[in-house]
Design an enzyme around this catalytic site. Structure first.
Site, PDB file in Angstrom:
ATOM      1  N   ARG A 136      -5.443   1.762  -4.965  1.00 42.68           N
ATOM      2  CA  ARG A 136      -4.597   1.256  -3.817  1.00 42.68           C
ATOM      3  C   ARG A 136      -4.526  -0.230  -3.982  1.00 42.68           C
ATOM      4  O   ARG A 136      -5.848  -0.935  -4.161  1.00 42.68           O
ATOM      5  CB  ARG A 136      -5.068   1.738  -2.411  1.00 42.68           C
ATOM      6  CG  ARG A 136      -6.318   1.234  -2.071  1.00 42.68           C
ATOM      7  CD  ARG A 136      -7.094   2.024  -1.227  1.00 42.68           C
ATOM      8  NE  ARG A 136      -7.107   3.330  -1.734  1.00 42.68           N
ATOM      9  CZ  ARG A 136      -7.703   4.471  -1.102  1.00 42.68           C
ATOM     10  NH1 ARG A 136      -8.079   4.296   0.437  1.00 42.68           N
ATOM     11  NH2 ARG A 136      -7.834   5.754  -1.402  1.00 42.68           N
ATOM     12  N   ASP A 185      -9.581   0.117   7.045  1.00 40.43           N
ATOM     13  CA  ASP A 185     -10.027   1.400   7.620  1.00 40.43           C
ATOM     14  C   ASP A 185     -10.776   0.898   8.971  1.00 40.43           C
ATOM     15  O   ASP A 185     -11.467   0.075   8.979  1.00 40.43           O
ATOM     16  CB  ASP A 185     -11.184   2.096   7.007  1.00 40.43           C
ATOM     17  CG  ASP A 185     -10.725   2.931   5.803  1.00 40.43           C
ATOM     18  OD1 ASP A 185      -9.256   3.307   6.021  1.00 40.43           O
ATOM     19  OD2 ASP A 185     -11.195   3.399   5.133  1.00 40.43           O
ATOM     20  N   ASP A 195      -6.777  -1.375   1.607  1.00 40.29           N
ATOM     21  CA  ASP A 195      -7.060  -0.284   2.434  1.00 40.29           C
ATOM     22  C   ASP A 195      -7.757  -1.024   3.604  1.00 40.29           C
ATOM     23  O   ASP A 195      -8.878  -1.765   3.452  1.00 40.29           O
ATOM     24  CB  ASP A 195      -8.119   0.698   1.739  1.00 40.29           C
ATOM     25  CG  ASP A 195      -8.454   1.854   2.445  1.00 40.29           C
ATOM     26  OD1 ASP A 195      -7.582   2.277   3.435  1.00 40.29           O
ATOM     27  OD2 ASP A 195      -9.417   2.623   2.198  1.00 40.29           O
ATOM     28  N   ARG A 212       0.808  -1.197  -0.238  1.00 40.47           N
ATOM     29  CA  ARG A 212      -0.056   0.006  -0.029  1.00 40.47           C
ATOM     30  C   ARG A 212       1.060   1.095   0.048  1.00 40.47           C
ATOM     31  O   ARG A 212       1.855   1.401   0.653  1.00 40.47           O
ATOM     32  CB  ARG A 212      -0.818   0.196   1.329  1.00 40.47           C
ATOM     33  CG  ARG A 212      -1.573   1.521   1.521  1.00 40.47           C
ATOM     34  CD  ARG A 212      -2.630   1.770   0.607  1.00 40.47           C
ATOM     35  NE  ARG A 212      -3.231   2.964   0.787  1.00 40.47           N
ATOM     36  CZ  ARG A 212      -4.228   3.269   1.505  1.00 40.47           C
ATOM     37  NH1 ARG A 212      -4.893   2.471   2.062  1.00 40.47           N
ATOM     38  NH2 ARG A 212      -4.556   4.360   1.384  1.00 40.47           N
TER      39      ARG A 212
END
Length: 191
Positions: free
Chosen positions: A101, A106, A104, A92
């Site tokens: 990307r 989160d 990810d 990443r």
């Protein structure tokens, strides 16, 4: 050194739209979830994987997205650091806000935690769309300030945590997902 706490429920959103060193975004997401598991983190639920449009429109190929519920004894900061470490293991690169990307991960929320405080999170939740494109928080914010706006988070999260309540709005994930526009919901399709 990781901060160790009693086990609590945490929610993450995951996705990608570029090849990583291990393969396509679906493979990358599966392998990244496997790297989360440790003595301090157990995965208790994973949504289906969904095909979602890149955001903002035209910013790259479609994403693979999903959500997971974790039981963790890590502090919020230690969990975020673990997520960033795993992202880096899958190449990443943070090239720009909302860019394509490989992976990810989160941190969406941990139980009813609000970090660093209600006023700060509320200010980020109310940030104008123009400012959202250019401003990036310099510290951990919980719950994720864009949670209530993102179909690619809410639709998968509703599969595994429909009753989890946003600590500031009081709305459940199911209520937030139901409030999405029909067009936003239609754009999120399961594999």
């Amino acid at each position: 050194m990781e901060s160790i706490l009693k086990h609590r429920l945490a929610y993450i959103a995951f996705g990608g739209n570029m090849l990583s060193p291990v393969g396509n975004p679906t493979v990358t997401c599966y392998l990244a979830l496997g790297r989360l598991v440790s003595a301090a983190i157990q995965i208790t639920a994973v949504s289906r994987f969904f095909r979602t449009p890149a955001y903002p429109a035209g910013s790259g190929p479609e994403f693979v997205n999903g959500a997971a519920r974790l039981s963790t004894s890590l502090s919020a900061q230690a969990l975020l650091e673990r997520l960033h470490l795993i992202e880096s293991q899958f190449a990443r690169e943070r090239r720009g806000r909302w860019s394509a990307r490989t992976l990810d991960l989160d941190l969406i929320g941990i139980e009813q935690d609000v970090l660093p405080d209600k006023a700060t999170v509320q200010a980020w939740m109310n940030l104008s769309p123009d400012c959202q494109r250019t401003e990036t928080p310099t510290r951990l914010l919980l719950p994720h300030p864009r949670l209530q706006d993102r179909a690619f988070v809410l639709i998968p999260l509703a599969e595994i945590a429909p009753e989890w309540r946003h600590p500031l709005t009081g709305k459940t994930v199911a209520e937030m997902a139901d409030a999405l526009s029909d067009a936003a919901k239609a754009a999120i399709t399961p594999f």
